[in-house]
Design a protein around this motif. Structure first.
Motif, mmCIF file in Angstrom:
data_model
loop_
_atom_site.group_PDB
_atom_site.id
_atom_site.type_symbol
_atom_site.label_atom_id
_atom_site.label_comp_id
_atom_site.label_asym_id
_atom_site.label_seq_id
_atom_site.Cartn_x
_atom_site.Cartn_y
_atom_site.Cartn_z
ATOM 1 N N ARG A 15 46.646 -9.095 48.969
ATOM 2 C CA ARG A 15 45.382 -8.471 49.398
ATOM 3 C C ARG A 15 44.662 -8.321 48.079
ATOM 4 N NH1 ARG A 15 44.341 -6.251 54.338
ATOM 5 N NH2 ARG A 15 46.203 -5.643 55.420
ATOM 6 N N VAL A 16 43.368 -8.175 48.048
ATOM 7 C CA VAL A 16 42.366 -8.047 47.053
ATOM 8 C C VAL A 16 42.033 -6.624 47.205
ATOM 9 C CG1 VAL A 16 40.456 -8.820 45.947
ATOM 10 C CG2 VAL A 16 41.812 -10.432 47.062
ATOM 11 N N ASP A 17 42.178 -5.920 45.861
ATOM 12 C CA ASP A 17 41.962 -4.566 45.953
ATOM 13 C C ASP A 17 40.621 -4.272 45.371
ATOM 14 O OD1 ASP A 17 41.965 -1.792 45.874
ATOM 15 O OD2 ASP A 17 44.042 -1.760 45.208
ATOM 16 N N ASP A 18 39.596 -4.726 45.715
ATOM 17 C CA ASP A 18 38.138 -4.039 45.157
ATOM 18 C C ASP A 18 37.915 -2.898 44.819
ATOM 19 O OD1 ASP A 18 36.842 -6.795 44.855
ATOM 20 O OD2 ASP A 18 36.704 -7.275 46.837
ATOM 21 N N SER A 72 48.274 -5.012 35.643
ATOM 22 C CA SER A 72 49.176 -4.238 36.216
ATOM 23 C C SER A 72 48.536 -2.805 36.333
ATOM 24 C CB SER A 72 50.502 -4.151 35.297
ATOM 25 O OG SER A 72 51.546 -3.339 36.259
ATOM 26 N N PRO A 73 48.386 -2.279 37.598
ATOM 27 C CA PRO A 73 48.163 -3.066 38.840
ATOM 28 C C PRO A 73 47.403 -4.098 38.995
ATOM 29 C CG PRO A 73 47.161 -1.103 39.272
ATOM 30 C CD PRO A 73 47.724 -0.954 37.782
ATOM 31 N N GLY A 74 47.581 -5.372 39.553
ATOM 32 C CA GLY A 74 46.849 -6.276 39.551
ATOM 33 C C GLY A 74 45.501 -6.201 40.595
ATOM 34 N N TYR A 75 44.459 -7.063 40.290
ATOM 35 C CA TYR A 75 43.356 -6.935 40.985
ATOM 36 C C TYR A 75 43.837 -7.691 42.748
ATOM 37 C CZ TYR A 75 38.801 -8.931 43.092
ATOM 38 O OH TYR A 75 37.765 -8.799 43.859
ATOM 39 N N VAL A 76 44.639 -8.760 42.450
ATOM 40 C CA VAL A 76 45.561 -8.970 43.717
ATOM 41 C C VAL A 76 46.624 -8.236 43.811
ATOM 42 C CG1 VAL A 76 44.294 -11.377 43.912
ATOM 43 C CG2 VAL A 76 46.328 -11.012 42.605
ATOM 44 N N ARG A 77 46.972 -7.781 44.794
ATOM 45 C CA ARG A 77 48.283 -6.941 45.135
ATOM 46 C C ARG A 77 49.193 -7.858 46.059
ATOM 47 N NH1 ARG A 77 47.586 -1.209 44.043
ATOM 48 N NH2 ARG A 77 45.749 -1.363 42.710
ATOM 49 N N ILE A 78 50.496 -8.149 45.621
ATOM 50 C CA ILE A 78 51.232 -8.901 46.324
ATOM 51 C C ILE A 78 52.330 -7.853 46.842
ATOM 52 C CG2 ILE A 78 53.232 -10.605 45.810
ATOM 53 C CD1 ILE A 78 50.573 -11.367 44.860
ATOM 54 N N ARG A 79 52.346 -8.379 48.252
ATOM 55 C CA ARG A 79 53.412 -7.374 48.996
ATOM 56 C C ARG A 79 54.675 -6.844 48.302
ATOM 57 N NH1 ARG A 79 54.761 -9.589 54.947
ATOM 58 N NH2 ARG A 79 56.796 -9.764 54.031
#
Length: 209
Positions: A15-18, A72-79
């Motif tokens: 997911r992208v965490d905007d 970290s945390p990323g802009y994209v979050r890996i499950r």
């Protein structure tokens, strides 16, 4: 596209965490933008600072900046239960953009014929807990066990090919707000396609399909 980790599902891998990106931005616009600015030379042709990279190379660079360890945390979050989702380029002369999804498999995910030959003393991946991640539900991270006993640690790699059907973003900028907007659009397209093309295979490997 906020990253509501409580809504992870069998076919949702990233997911992208905007929301987090904006809320924690030092410039009140985007936390991701600061990381992009520090790596601006990743996004233009060598020696040509005004010439953006081709779409596939630009997408790979945008993803690398948006994910751990760069952010970290990323802009994209890996499950959390996955080992990572990493870009690469094929070495067959075609230079195709690939994404490798690392899927740790527990012993119970393996075929029954294989499981019967695993000694009961051999260790498996150790599952994390709610204290290890902001996730909820069955998608806890997998950690390597301690070294006191032998272990069988199996990881499957789901390799995705970013072909023409992925409609990668053609970047127009190499600096500033334009670069940030191009990179965010590139990452959003990648996330959508990774879930679309890889989610069902990961679910099948985990017996969740």
């Amino acid at each position: 596209m906020p990253a509501r980790t409580s809504s992870w599902a069998p076919t949702i891998l990233v997911r992208v965490d905007d929301d987090y990106d904006t809320r924690n931005a030092s410039d009140r616009h985007s936390r991701y933008s600061a990381y992009l600015a520090n790596r601006a030379d990743w996004f233009h042709e060598y020696g040509e600072p005004n010439q953006p990279l081709p779409p596939a190379e630009f997408a790979a660079a945008a993803w690398k900046v948006a994910s751990s360890p760069a952010m970290s945390p990323g802009y994209v979050r890996i499950r959390p239960d996955l080992g990572g989702i990493t870009p690469a380029f094929s070495e067959d002369g075609e230079g195709r953009l690939l994404f490798d999804v690392q899927v740790p498999l527990d012993h119970h995910d393996l075929r029954a014929e294989c499981r019967t030959h695993i000694p009961y003393t051999w260790r498996d991946w150790q599952r994390g807990s709610a204290l290890d991640t902001d996730s909820s539900g069955p998608y806890w991270p997998r950690w390597e066990p301690d070294s006191q006993r032998p272990a069988l640690l199996t990881t499957a790699v789901v390799r995705l090919v970013a072909d023409d059907g992925w409609s990668l973003v053609t970047p127009q900028h190499t600096t500033g707000r334009g670069l940030v907007d191009d990179a965010k659009r590139a990452v959003a397209v990648l996330a959508e396609n990774i879930n679309k093309h890889g989610g069902s295979m990961v679910a099948a490997l985990r017996g969740e399909r």
